[in-house]
Design a protein around this motif. Structure first.
Motif, PDB file in Angstrom:
ATOM      1  N   UNK A 150     -10.426  -6.375  11.105  1.00 28.73           N
ATOM      2  CA  UNK A 150     -11.540  -5.545  11.553  1.00 28.73           C
ATOM      3  C   UNK A 150     -12.611  -6.434  12.175  1.00 28.73           C
ATOM      4  N   UNK A 151     -13.010  -6.094  13.394  1.00 31.16           N
ATOM      5  CA  UNK A 151     -14.083  -6.803  14.081  1.00 31.16           C
ATOM      6  C   UNK A 151     -15.369  -6.022  13.844  1.00 31.16           C
ATOM      7  N   UNK A 152     -16.339  -6.650  13.169  1.00 34.12           N
ATOM      8  CA  UNK A 152     -17.580  -5.974  12.812  1.00 34.12           C
ATOM      9  C   UNK A 152     -18.612  -6.170  13.914  1.00 34.12           C
ATOM     10  N   UNK A 153     -19.153  -5.074  14.415  1.00 31.10           N
ATOM     11  CA  UNK A 153     -20.162  -5.116  15.452  1.00 31.10           C
ATOM     12  C   UNK A 153     -21.431  -4.438  14.943  1.00 31.10           C
ATOM     13  N   UNK A 154     -22.478  -4.494  15.717  1.00 29.25           N
ATOM     14  CA  UNK A 154     -23.728  -3.861  15.324  1.00 29.25           C
ATOM     15  C   UNK A 154     -23.558  -2.344  15.303  1.00 29.25           C
ATOM     16  N   UNK A 155     -23.530  -1.777  14.110  1.00 22.46           N
ATOM     17  CA  UNK A 155     -23.407  -0.336  13.966  1.00 22.46           C
ATOM     18  C   UNK A 155     -22.045   0.220  14.309  1.00 22.46           C
ATOM     19  N   UNK A 156     -21.034  -0.641  14.497  1.00 25.71           N
ATOM     20  CA  UNK A 156     -19.702  -0.158  14.856  1.00 25.71           C
ATOM     21  C   UNK A 156     -18.653  -1.124  14.310  1.00 25.71           C
ATOM     22  N   UNK A 157     -17.396  -0.701  14.389  1.00 26.29           N
ATOM     23  CA  UNK A 157     -16.305  -1.525  13.880  1.00 26.29           C
ATOM     24  C   UNK A 157     -15.031  -1.199  14.645  1.00 26.29           C
ATOM     25  N   UNK A 158     -14.264  -2.257  14.963  1.00 30.50           N
ATOM     26  CA  UNK A 158     -12.948  -2.058  15.555  1.00 30.50           C
ATOM     27  C   UNK A 158     -11.918  -2.584  14.567  1.00 30.50           C
ATOM     28  N   UNK A 159     -10.894  -1.769  14.266  1.00 31.65           N
ATOM     29  CA  UNK A 159      -9.865  -2.172  13.310  1.00 31.65           C
ATOM     30  C   UNK A 159      -8.479  -2.097  13.932  1.00 31.65           C
ATOM     31  N   UNK A 160      -7.675  -3.112  13.618  1.00 24.50           N
ATOM     32  CA  UNK A 160      -6.272  -3.154  14.016  1.00 24.50           C
ATOM     33  C   UNK A 160      -5.458  -3.208  12.738  1.00 24.50           C
ATOM     34  N   UNK A 161      -4.607  -2.199  12.524  1.00 24.89           N
ATOM     35  CA  UNK A 161      -3.888  -2.044  11.261  1.00 24.89           C
ATOM     36  C   UNK A 161      -2.394  -1.972  11.507  1.00 24.89           C
ATOM     37  N   UNK A 162      -1.639  -2.803  10.817  1.00 26.52           N
ATOM     38  CA  UNK A 162      -0.175  -2.735  10.829  1.00 26.52           C
ATOM     39  C   UNK A 162       0.270  -2.342   9.433  1.00 26.52           C
ATOM     40  N   UNK A 163       0.925  -1.186   9.333  1.00 24.29           N
ATOM     41  CA  UNK A 163       1.396  -0.682   8.053  1.00 24.29           C
ATOM     42  C   UNK A 163       2.807  -0.145   8.244  1.00 24.29           C
ATOM     43  N   UNK A 164       3.793  -0.947   7.843  1.00 22.41           N
ATOM     44  CA  UNK A 164       5.183  -0.539   8.041  1.00 22.41           C
ATOM     45  C   UNK A 164       5.544  -0.535   9.508  1.00 22.41           C
ATOM     46  N   UNK A 165       5.991   0.610  10.006  1.00 20.83           N
ATOM     47  CA  UNK A 165       6.368   0.716  11.414  1.00 20.83           C
ATOM     48  C   UNK A 165       5.208   1.163  12.297  1.00 20.83           C
ATOM     49  N   UNK A 166       4.069   1.470  11.704  1.00 23.13           N
ATOM     50  CA  UNK A 166       2.921   1.957  12.478  1.00 23.13           C
ATOM     51  C   UNK A 166       1.925   0.848  12.787  1.00 23.13           C
ATOM     52  N   UNK A 167       1.426   0.865  14.015  1.00 22.24           N
ATOM     53  CA  UNK A 167       0.351  -0.025  14.435  1.00 22.24           C
ATOM     54  C   UNK A 167      -0.777   0.852  14.963  1.00 22.24           C
ATOM     55  N   UNK A 168      -1.955   0.740  14.338  1.00 20.53           N
ATOM     56  CA  UNK A 168      -3.100   1.558  14.711  1.00 20.53           C
ATOM     57  C   UNK A 168      -4.244   0.672  15.198  1.00 20.53           C
ATOM     58  N   UNK A 169      -4.916   1.122  16.245  1.00 24.31           N
ATOM     59  CA  UNK A 169      -6.160   0.505  16.669  1.00 24.31           C
ATOM     60  C   UNK A 169      -7.226   1.590  16.658  1.00 24.31           C
ATOM     61  N   UNK A 170      -8.399   1.308  16.073  1.00 27.12           N
ATOM     62  CA  UNK A 170      -9.449   2.328  16.009  1.00 27.12           C
ATOM     63  C   UNK A 170     -10.788   1.727  16.400  1.00 27.12           C
ATOM     64  N   UNK A 171     -11.431   2.345  17.386  1.00 23.19           N
ATOM     65  CA  UNK A 171     -12.750   1.944  17.854  1.00 23.19           C
ATOM     66  C   UNK A 171     -13.750   3.002  17.391  1.00 23.19           C
ATOM     67  N   UNK A 172     -14.565   2.654  16.388  1.00 28.91           N
ATOM     68  CA  UNK A 172     -15.492   3.646  15.835  1.00 28.91           C
ATOM     69  C   UNK A 172     -16.589   4.014  16.823  1.00 28.91           C
ATOM     70  N   UNK A 173     -16.913   3.095  17.745  1.00 29.41           N
ATOM     71  CA  UNK A 173     -17.985   3.364  18.703  1.00 29.41           C
ATOM     72  C   UNK A 173     -17.614   4.520  19.626  1.00 29.41           C
ATOM     73  N   UNK A 174     -16.373   4.518  20.111  1.00 30.55           N
ATOM     74  CA  UNK A 174     -15.934   5.580  21.022  1.00 30.55           C
ATOM     75  C   UNK A 174     -15.157   6.677  20.307  1.00 30.55           C
ATOM     76  N   UNK A 175     -14.846   6.463  19.026  1.00 32.86           N
ATOM     77  CA  UNK A 175     -14.023   7.382  18.243  1.00 32.86           C
ATOM     78  C   UNK A 175     -12.669   7.592  18.918  1.00 32.86           C
ATOM     79  N   UNK A 176     -12.075   6.483  19.387  1.00 32.53           N
ATOM     80  CA  UNK A 176     -10.755   6.516  20.011  1.00 32.53           C
ATOM     81  C   UNK A 176      -9.748   5.766  19.155  1.00 32.53           C
ATOM     82  N   UNK A 177      -8.511   6.258  19.199  1.00 33.95           N
ATOM     83  CA  UNK A 177      -7.421   5.696  18.397  1.00 33.95           C
ATOM     84  C   UNK A 177      -6.263   5.333  19.312  1.00 33.95           C
TER      85      UNK A 177
END
Length: 419
Positions: free
Chosen positions: A146-173
């Motif tokens: 997780x990359x911590x930014x001012x008031x926001x966070x970007x997370x890259x998650x690998x769990x089994x066969x799934x890879x997720x990227x989440x940008x809280x600033x834009x609310x995009x996945x």
């Protein structure tokens, strides 16, 4: 504290050589996505390392160890579970691009369907400034950065066969599956000192000096200092220092200083680390309500369908741009000139005219602006432009070739003349 022992020869075996070749090929495949001027940003961020200058608290008294023994300790380290905070500072000496940086990242995100959560678009953000990351791992199937930014966070998650990227600033996945995309690590951004240390140590050969230079304490843990230096002249790399956890063999801090001197180009280390098993919920992810979800696998299939062979003007099948004819052409489609730290990757883009043209906002020609960031050069090869940082330099020739390496400008021109 004086070095414990010098061990300039690491005694690489044939298997080690094959492993290094595979690693270099993979690194160059990644570099191909970031042809200059983005190469100056992306290649440095993706292949070298990132981080912070952290104050060491004392020199612990540890048993003596040779450089080879310490390298073996790192290789045998089998830490499967950890969590912690990593500070990353990067000073490549890049010019202030203003709004262009965001435009370039937006362009990179097109490969993921235009999502701001696409991991590829985040690489350039780590190429400058200071960043705080939270990392966690529980075996090969579960990792999170997780990359911590001012008031926001970007997370890259690998769990089994799934890879997720989440940008809280834009609310995009951004979502893809390891099964469809080949390997989950294709989406992973190097984030820990171990990631960077592994890249460096796999490249150690007879052009490298390796020594143990005392001890340190990082994130409250006792560590040995491993120092890696090129024996060759002409490289932009001065020295690499790796703090290795005395108990587990895990790299805790990675610092790269340039041959030109001054502050570290990249300096990354833990400010806090635990080797306990993270909670299972750390790796759980469900797209938030209302979030825009981009399926990366679907977006990538169209791009992959266009890769590989094409046709020339005569209608005959031709190899994709970037293939070479030299006998040392590697599996990635790059010619590789030189050896060790002086290696230069050569890519033939097939595009005449030198610095690429285009628009950051849909209007206007960028060639003049991009050209102003580089230095014009000429030689037997013709004319071109060199883009320089404190670490990675690249030459784009007017006949469409790109020469990239951790070498100085003179070495790039010499390589182009020889090519």
């Amino acid at each position: 504290m004086a070095p414990y022992e010098s061990d300039d020869s690491t005694g690489a075996t044939q298997a080690d050589g094959e492993l290094r070749d595979e690693m270099r090929a993979e690194r160059r495949r990644k570099a191909a996505r970031y042809v200059v001027p983005v190469a100056v940003v992306g290649v440095a961020a993706a292949t070298i390392g990132l981080v912070p200058a952290l104050a060491d608290s004392g020199d612990p008294d540890l048993p003596k160890i040779t450089a080879q023994e310490l390298i073996d300790k790192i290789a045998k380290s089998d830490v499967q579970q950890l969590s912690g905070t990593v500070k990353i500072s990067t000073d490549l000496g890049l010019p202030d691009l203003g709004g262009l940086e965001s435009s370039l990242m937006s362009g990179a995100a097109q490969g993921g369907g235009g999502s701001s959560a696409d991991p590829t678009s985040k690489l350039t953000e780590l190429a400058s400034g200071t960043h705080t990351l939270r990392v966690a791992a529980d075996g090969p199937e579960k990792q999170k950065v997780s990359v911590l930014e001012s008031g926001a966070e970007y997370s890259l998650i690998h769990n089994g066969t799934d890879v997720w990227g989440y940008d809280s600033k834009s609310n995009e996945v951004y979502h893809s599956t390891a099964a469809d995309s080949g390997k989950a690590e294709q989406h992973e951004t190097p984030a820990t000192p171990k990631d960077f240390a592994d890249e460096v140590l796999k490249s150690v050969d007879d052009t490298t000096s390796v020594t143990v230079d005392g001890t340190a304490q990082v994130a409250g843990r006792d560590a040995y200092r491993l120092v890696v230096k090129p024996k060759q002249s002409g490289t932009t790399v001065g020295a690499i220092s790796i703090a290795v956890d005395a108990k587990t063999g895990t790299p805790l801090k990675f610092t790269l200083t340039p041959s030109s001197g001054g502050a570290a180009v990249v300096d990354a280390g833990y400010t806090q680390v635990s080797f306990a098993k993270p909670a299972a919920s750390t790796f759980d992810f469900t797209p938030p309500k209302g979030a825009k979800v981009t399926e990366g696998d679907k977006a990538g299939k169209a791009g992959r369908a266009d890769e590989g062979t094409g046709t020339d003007q005569g209608g005959k099948a031709s190899k994709a741009p970037g293939h070479g004819s030299a006998k040392d052409l590697d599996k990635s489609g790059f010619d590789v000139l030189g050896k060790g730290w002086n290696s230069i990757a050569v890519l033939d883009t097939g595009s005449k005219g030198g610095v690429p043209t285009g628009s950051a906002s849909g209007s206007g020609d960028l060639s003049g602006f991009l050209g102003s960031l580089g230095d014009p050069v000429s030689g037997k090869f013709g004319k071109g432009t060199v883009f320089s940082t404190r670490l990675i330099n690249a030459l784009i020739t007017d006949d469409g070739k790109v020469y990239v390496g951790a070498v100085d400008k003179a070495a790039l021109v010499k390589a182009a003349d020889a090519g």
